[in-house]
Design an enzyme around this catalytic site. Structure first.
Site, PDB file in Angstrom:
ATOM      1  N   THR A  79     -15.068  18.237 -20.974  1.00  0.00           N
ATOM      2  CA  THR A  79     -14.184  19.320 -21.000  1.00  0.00           C
ATOM      3  C   THR A  79     -12.743  19.106 -20.912  1.00  0.00           C
ATOM      4  OG1 THR A  79     -15.775  20.600 -19.622  1.00  0.00           O
ATOM      5  CG2 THR A  79     -13.734  21.756 -19.922  1.00  0.00           C
ATOM      6  N   ARG A  82     -20.280  38.058 -15.512  1.00  0.00           N
ATOM      7  CA  ARG A  82     -19.174  38.621 -16.261  1.00  0.00           C
ATOM      8  C   ARG A  82     -18.814  40.203 -16.279  1.00  0.00           C
ATOM      9  NH1 ARG A  82     -17.799  35.804 -20.941  1.00  0.00           N
ATOM     10  NH2 ARG A  82     -19.077  33.814 -21.298  1.00  0.00           N
ATOM     11  N   ARG A 107     -23.951  18.380 -29.726  1.00  0.00           N
ATOM     12  CA  ARG A 107     -24.143  19.514 -28.520  1.00  0.00           C
ATOM     13  C   ARG A 107     -24.385  20.963 -28.901  1.00  0.00           C
ATOM     14  NH1 ARG A 107     -20.295  22.377 -25.366  1.00  0.00           N
ATOM     15  NH2 ARG A 107     -21.153  23.387 -23.537  1.00  0.00           N
ATOM     16  N   LYS A 164     -25.543  19.756 -14.983  1.00  0.00           N
ATOM     17  CA  LYS A 164     -24.170  19.907 -15.195  1.00  0.00           C
ATOM     18  C   LYS A 164     -23.588  20.442 -13.931  1.00  0.00           C
ATOM     19  CE  LYS A 164     -22.657  22.624 -18.759  1.00  0.00           C
ATOM     20  NZ  LYS A 164     -22.533  23.550 -19.709  1.00  0.00           N
TER      21      LYS A 164
END
Length: 482
Positions: A288, A80, A39, A230
């Protein structure tokens, strides 16, 4: 030890490439150690590095004689904070402003109220008083108390913390109107297409249309890369079925998902996603924090072992490593740990689901019969042939209890994409016009490589010629000396 010399692992391993694993030496160890998919996290990669490392993966794969797949994980929409000159120490109960400026530039707030810029201009339109703002993977928590002059969001600090530059913001339960496929994603994906990537993982998928947009882009640029969706927020959970219907595979990205959703819901969501993918014949990746402690430690925690084991028990196609192999001290040990856990749990042969509820059709019914036969004949294996991966994907979706699935294809790109599928061991070989010759050649290849021996039983699911027509068939073959 090669795959052929030991019991075959059904669960596949995805590792994330980074400074700890990008060397030729480390790649060779990972590939020979059983890693199936590399990945590339485009949130932390430039195009020069991406081109270099893709070529390196291909070169090492050819050198060791084991082609692995490459997944480009594109960044997707992201909110962000901007830059801060020095870290800001925040205390619970005080007020703090998020000021909306393009690029997250600092905004203006009264002197007694500190602030940070945010890079999303429409944030004030999406958020409401009472909503929760999470910063830096949820380490800092704020409650919105007011929206001021169209530029500022005033919040109350709920948890002490230190705010540094460019921290990721999560907005649990807030429907954000950001594009799923950004301009950066387009540029990154074009580089991936040029270099021949096998999968594109789309971040923060919220609905089925997000997948359609990416697929149209891939088709416009003549790419056969498959799409991994995802799921990372509550919108994805609400639209889970339509997302699975549109994608080729699903990634349960538990990092952001665990921030966006209540923590106690996470195991329920994982189970639901696995079941929904299983019913629709889609591959699923559990990602994760699988072995997070092994970033620093040579051994996992007992809880991590159980977490990985549960993913294997639930018959996930893949388990994935992130920081463990990008910056971790023990990347090889991490792959070895996943390998050992998967093999041990697979020995139990305890099926998680009965059979896919939504896979139907005559060809599927034929393949179901092949799987039933393989389950009944102890020590047997399945053999199939595929040009684009459909036959292998369908048999893998039917979850044979123990039998490995040997899948022959004439395309290296198809072989790589089959690396994602549970229980599938892919090979490249010519597919001749005579199905019988092709079957004989495949059996010779399996014998030569040590995957089967004389006396073994093979259930062959393929087309055969009958009066100049190809028809679906199942054959039971015994491996002979010749």
């Amino acid at each position: 030890m090669s795959d052929a010399k030991r019991p075959l692992r059904q669960t596949k391993i995805v590792f994330t490439l980074g400074p700890a694993t990008q060397s030729e030496e480390m790649l060779e160890k990972l590939i020979l150690g059983g890693a199936d998919v590399a990945r590339l996290n485009m949130a932390h990669a430039n195009h020069e590095w991406t081109r270099m490392v893709i070529k390196r993966i291909r070169d090492v794969s050819q050198k060791v004689g084991r082609e692995i797949a490459i997944m480009m994980d594109i960044k997707g929409p992201e909110i962000r904070t901007g830059d801060v000159e020095v870290p800001i120490e925040l205390k619970a109960g005080e007020e703090f402003d998020f000021t909306v400026r393009p690029g997250g530039a600092p905004g203006e707030s009264p002197e007694e109220i500190r602030s940070v810029g945010v890079n999303y201009e429409n944030l004030l339109n999406d958020i409401e008083v009472g909503d929760i703002v999470l910063v830096d993977s949820g380490l800092m928590r704020f409650e919105v108390t007011d929206k001021i002059d169209g530029r500022r969001i005033r919040c109350k600090v709920l948890i002490d913390g230190q705010l540094t530059s460019r921290r990721h913001i999560n907005l649990p339960g807030v429907k954000v109107n950001l594009p799923a496929f950004t301009e950066k994603d387009r540029r990154d994906t074009l580089v991936g297409i040029e270099e021949g990537i096998d999968f594109v993982a789309l971040s923060f998928v919220r609905k089925g249309k997000d997948i359609v947009s990416l697929r149209e882009f891939l088709m416009e640029n003549d790419s056969r890369a498959k799409i991994i969706a995802k799921i990372e927020d509550q919108s994805a959970i609400e639209n889970l079925e339509e997302i699975i219907n549109e994608c080729d595979a699903l990634m349960v990205a538990r990092g952001d998902l665990g921030i966006e959703c209540p923590l106690e819901d996470l195991p329920v969501i994982q189970r639901r996603a696995l079941k929904a993918c299983f019913d629709r014949g889609r591959a699923v990746i559990i990602a994760t924090h699988m072995l997070e402690s092994m970033i620093e430690s040579p051994v996992p925690t007992r809880a991590e072992i159980t977490d990985v084991a549960n993913a294997v028990y639930e018959e996930a196609d893949c388990v994935m490593l992130s920081g463990e192999t990008t910056i971790g001290k023990y990347p090889i040990e991490c792959v070895q740990t996943l390998d050992k856990i998967a093999r041990r749990i697979e020995e139990e042969g305890d099926l998680a689901f009965e059979e896919p509820a939504l896979l139907h059709g005559e060809k599927i019914d034929v393949l179901k019969s092949a799987v039933v036969l393989a389950n009944q004949i102890k020590g047997s294996a399945l053999l199939t042939f595929t040009r684009q991966g459909f036959m292998a994907q369908s048999i893998a979706a039917l979850r044979p209890a123990c039998a490995p699935i040997f899948a022959m294809t004439n395309a290296v790109s198809t072989l790589r994409q089959m690396r994602l599928l549970r229980g599938v061991i892919p090979f490249v070989m010519p597919l001749t016009s005579d199905p019988n010759d092709t079957i004989d050649n495949a059996i010779r290849l399996l014998v030569r490589e040590g995957y089967v021996k004389v006396g073994d039983k093979l259930i062959v699911a393929t087309d055969i010629l009958s009066h100049d027509r190809l028809i679906d068939s199942i054959q039971l073959r015994t491996v002979h000396d010749n």
